[in-house]
Design a protein around this motif. Structure first.
Motif, mmCIF file in Angstrom:
data_model
loop_
_atom_site.group_PDB
_atom_site.id
_atom_site.type_symbol
_atom_site.label_atom_id
_atom_site.label_comp_id
_atom_site.label_asym_id
_atom_site.label_seq_id
_atom_site.Cartn_x
_atom_site.Cartn_y
_atom_site.Cartn_z
ATOM 1 N N LYS A 68 0.878 -1.130 -0.019
ATOM 2 C CA LYS A 68 0.022 0.185 0.101
ATOM 3 C C LYS A 68 0.993 1.145 0.062
ATOM 4 C CE LYS A 68 -1.822 -3.223 3.318
ATOM 5 N NZ LYS A 68 -1.657 -3.838 4.415
ATOM 6 N N ARG A 120 -8.973 4.876 9.770
ATOM 7 C CA ARG A 120 -10.096 4.576 8.547
ATOM 8 C C ARG A 120 -9.901 4.577 7.281
ATOM 9 N NH1 ARG A 120 -15.896 5.960 11.420
ATOM 10 N NH2 ARG A 120 -16.597 5.307 9.379
ATOM 11 N N VAL A 122 -6.749 4.904 5.445
ATOM 12 C CA VAL A 122 -5.284 4.466 5.116
ATOM 13 C C VAL A 122 -5.583 3.282 4.007
ATOM 14 C CG1 VAL A 122 -4.228 4.853 7.345
ATOM 15 C CG2 VAL A 122 -5.191 2.566 6.679
ATOM 16 N N PRO A 123 -4.661 3.351 2.908
ATOM 17 C CA PRO A 123 -4.697 2.646 1.778
ATOM 18 C C PRO A 123 -4.843 1.211 2.086
ATOM 19 C CG PRO A 123 -2.668 3.529 2.034
ATOM 20 C CD PRO A 123 -3.464 4.216 2.981
ATOM 21 N N ALA A 124 -5.898 0.410 1.281
ATOM 22 C CA ALA A 124 -5.880 -1.097 1.348
ATOM 23 C C ALA A 124 -4.631 -1.463 0.350
ATOM 24 C CB ALA A 124 -7.365 -1.510 0.836
ATOM 25 N N ALA A 125 -4.584 -2.899 0.518
ATOM 26 C CA ALA A 125 -3.537 -3.734 -0.559
ATOM 27 C C ALA A 125 -3.742 -3.130 -1.829
ATOM 28 C CB ALA A 125 -3.337 -4.905 -0.397
#
Lengths: 278, 278
Positions: A68, A120, A122-125
């Motif tokens: 990420k 809440r 933050v980036p996902a994979a």
């Protein structure tokens, strides 16, 4: 990294250790252009090339769905956060990148710890998320206005470092940029917003009050840069009086960061070999 | 706290320091009843009284809107997590308390760090949130099944301690309970779910597989209890073979924790004095 261990203009900051002396923003020329080839037109072409490379690398990031990327943009009013997002990521598919703008917290957000709303988003994979302002506002506004004590400020630096380390250890690459403009350049940009009716909508009377606290904000930035420049989430101080140079520098660091992940296309699936669609 | 610095049955654990020797769950009698007055009927009356006191204290917590209470319930299958929530919080208004049950993470949750979904659900000011399972599952299931390395396990303990410290430093009181049942008691409870058609719905064939890993789960629990029993988020090991005693002990600790906050009704607003409604 300079010999004195402080973050330097025009270089990605390596592991600058807190405690090795204060960051002194006055020593960073806001109108320096170390990444420029000396020709604005060619610099702009390079920014566009970098933006396209970032798009290609983001495709690999998404295909791998393992890492990420979190990009944090900080800077005083008119420093160019919106412009940077537009120019550096305008070639990247909105499927793979999104920006989050952080305003003053809502009532519900204030009822939680200050990292709650941040976590809440933050980036996902496979994703790139760009923060337009961030949790670093929580060690700026309350510090300058004396709403938190020096002990609380220190505590927050530690919370932030812990939080970012956890993100890093669970696959998030973090790039933090402080867009550094000069006092005179800010005056010119604010005046332009006042003088140009087409830009009036960007002007916020509160910006003038914040401008009066310029030295306090510089000191608060120096504190946070020193305390939260870590191996896992380094700061880059970007001379930002020149918009083209600012874009060039941010785009280069983001491209280099993504390229450094050595992303490869996912391997072929042998189970699909020879499968015919009727 | 016992002389050897280990958490003891029937007592709130104080600042047990990691590194002061392993927790040995075999030394904690799961059928002990240290909080009981020796009469089940009177114990049940006491649980109900405590539940009412918790409700009254929660009203103050809400009125003050300053602190938050996070209750973490952990325990193996049939340990009584659902029953504890029902019996300890059944007198508290659902406006002020809510429970969050944690299952295996969804695809979206797995695409983020493992604390991401947890952080979203922590209590806001004035709230009590009860976690039925929690982030501690992320240092149980993956450890027992070898999905993470000992180094990753150690890293997670540190993430969790950092995260909980941040919550504590921003106003959250954290009570963590390990509901400790014996191997024989679990057999009886699982068998009851198989034999009683009305309880069949509670039976999950996977529970038998997990039961086969009993010693591994005990060791993983011992590791996490030792590593994450902190001054800011202490564990209480609850002998849980007796349901009444389990409720009594958890309710007592929660009541004592809330009472220890010295919550007062918010002061009157002088501006409202003498105001007449027409």
């Amino acid at each position: 990294m300079a010999d004195n261990g402080k973050p330097t203009n025009g270089k990605r900051l390596a592991a600058w250790q807190p405690g090795k002396g204060r960051v002194d923003l006055d020593k960073f020329d806001s109108d320096a252009t170390p990444y420029s080839v000396g020709d604005k037109t060619r610099d702009k072409i390079e920014v566009d090339s970098l933006a396209q490379q970032i798009d290609a690398l983001q495709n690999l990031l998404y295909a791998n769905r393992a890492r990420k990327l979190l990009v944090v943009l900080q800077g005083l009013d008119t420093a160019g956060k919106d412009g940077t997002i537009r120019d550096v990521f305008n070639r990247t598919s909105p499927l793979g990148v999104h920006a989050v703008g952080w305003k003053a917290p809502t009532e519900d957000e204030r009822a939680h710890d200050y990292l709650w709303r941040i976590h809440r988003c933050v980036p996902a994979a496979g994703e790139i998320v760009v923060f337009n302002r961030s949790h670093y506002e929580d060690v700026l506004v309350p510090v300058v206005n004396g709403w938190i004590t020096p002990e609380q400020q220190r505590q927050r630096f530690e919370h932030i470092n812990d939080f970012e380390r956890m993100l890093a250890e669970t696959g998030t690459v973090i790039c933090k940029f402080m867009l550094h403009i000069g006092y005179g350049e800010q005056r010119a940009r604010l005046q332009e917003r006042l003088d140009d009716p087409a830009k009036n909508w960007k002007f916020n009377p509160g910006d003038l009050d914040v401008r009066k606290q310029w030295p306090q904000y510089q000191r608060a930035y120096e504190d946070l840069l020193g305390a939260t420049h870590t191996a896992w989430a380094p700061w880059t101080i970007v001379p930002a009086d020149s918009k083209t140079h600012r874009n060039l520098m941010v785009a280069t660091v983001v491209r280099d960061t993504l390229a450094g992940l050595d992303l490869c296309p996912p391997p072929a699936n042998p189970a699909l070999r020879g499968v015919q669609v009727d």
